[in-house]
Design an enzyme around this catalytic site. Structure first.
Site, PDB file in Angstrom:
ATOM      1  CE  LYS A 152      77.306  54.177  62.971  1.00  0.00           C
ATOM      2  NZ  LYS A 152      76.739  54.281  61.589  1.00  0.00           N
ATOM      3  CG  ASP A 181      73.453  54.648  57.941  1.00  0.00           C
ATOM      4  OD1 ASP A 181      73.827  54.987  59.074  1.00  0.00           O
ATOM      5  OD2 ASP A 181      73.012  55.464  57.114  1.00  0.00           O
ATOM      6  CD  GLU A 213      69.897  56.847  57.891  1.00  0.00           C
ATOM      7  OE1 GLU A 213      70.998  57.419  58.030  1.00  0.00           O
ATOM      8  OE2 GLU A 213      69.356  56.689  56.779  1.00  0.00           O
TER       9      GLU A 213
END
Length: 339
Positions: A133, A193, A197
């Site tokens: 991460k 994820d 984003e």
């Protein structure tokens, strides 16, 4: 839903990697960090690159053995794929699939290709994930400082019965166990994820900053003022949140700013915004986004390049380049763009 397990050094057995041959496919941001950290942890590592890769000289200069992707896959017991999502499936089919052996472990740092079944490994190999991460340079620098970067771990396929233990050993080799390794699934990692984003970190934040910049400029304010207030200061706020959460950030700002936060934030991020975010998540969950992305990449990235060109022409970019010249602490600020 059961609480996900969090693993630390005492839960990981680095010695499980002794006698294992590890191939790192790709030598970009994550690839260099994985290869060098594992090498420094005493692991037997090679880097796999396509023929003619410019990264070969760099990897060799840093003491690593370089093979072609196919050679590395054939040699290795553990294969970590760290190239761009849109390139993985073709490379896998050409270079890795013909060279997989029963009992090998195929690894990823992002679940995209497995989750959307662009890559379908045979049933007799382990399929796992270790997803740091942090950017690769941070994964590397934290390791060198004797610290670690938190990672996610996931097991998609456990052919050997030891996939999780081996993935955790790999995480320990990266230094991640010094910080913590959180258990997840390929599906959860991929969907969260991509959503983060698109809706928040890149799509959401960039659009929010640029729209704020536009509103001030259209109201007649100096673009340099607009850049300072809507873009430059974003880092200051995000750093405070990163260090001590929203409460810590609000403790550090003025009462005026905090009052404005409470009364105006909900006027900007409304229920309609939340509905739009849910629609983004739906496109991720049902594969619509992945399909559109892969189709565009296979067509030469026509839509991608057009959007990229349009974004680069936003007025805030020209003003930003001017403002960043004032940063005495950031002499190399433009290298990220030019390299």
């Amino acid at each position: 839903m059961a609480e996900a397990r969090l693993f630390h050094e005492e839960d990981c057995n680095l010695s499980l990697l002794q006698g294992k041959k590890i191939a790192i496919i790709g030598y970009g941001s994550q690839g260099h960090a994985h290869a060098l950290n594992l090498k420094d942890s005493g692991c037997d590592v090679v880097v796999g690159l396509y023929e003619g890769s410019k990264s070969k000289a760099k990897a060799e200069a840093q003491g690593l053995t370089v093979m072609t992707n196919a050679e590395a896959a054939k040699w290795a017991d553990i294969i970590m794929i760290l190239i761009n999502d849109e390139k993985q499936a073709d490379m896998y089919k050409k270079d890795i699939a013909p060279n997989l052996k029963s009992g090998d472990m195929l690894m990823f740092a992002h679940g995209f290709n497995i989750n959307y079944k662009l890559i379908v490994p045979p049933a007799d190999v382990d399929v796992t994930m270790i997803a740091p991460k942090a950017p690769g340079h941070t994964v590397r620098s934290e390791y060198q400082a004797g610290k670690g970067t938190p990672c996610l771990v996931a097991v998609e396929q456990d052919a050997t019965g030891h996939a999780l233990d081996l993935a955790l050993a790999y995480g320990a080799g990266l230094g991640a166990a010094r910080a913590g390794i959180l258990e997840t699934t390929f599906k959860t990692e991929t969907e969260t994820d991509l959503f983060g984003e698109q809706a928040v970190l890149c799509g959401g934040v960039c659009k929010l900053m640029q729209t704020g910049f536009e509103v001030l400029c259209e109201a007649g304010y100096d673009p340099r003022n607009a850049y300072f207030e809507c873009i430059h200061e974003m880092k200051l706020i995000v750093d405070l949140i990163y260090q001590s959460g929203f409460a810590g950030m609000r403790y550090s700002i003025s009462n005026t700013a905090e009052f404005g936060d409470y009364v105006s934030g909900p006027r900007i991020i409304t229920e309609d915004t939340k509905k739009a975010m849910k629609a983004v998540l739906s496109d991720i969950q049902d594969g619509s986004f992945a399909s559109a992305f892969i189709q565009d990449m296979k067509a030469g990235g026509i839509q991608f390049q057009a959007m990229k060109k349009k974004a680069a022409a936003h007025p805030s970019e020209e003003i930003g380049a001017e403002i960043r010249k004032l940063y005495s602490w950031n002499d190399e600020s433009e290298k990220l763009i030019n390299n």
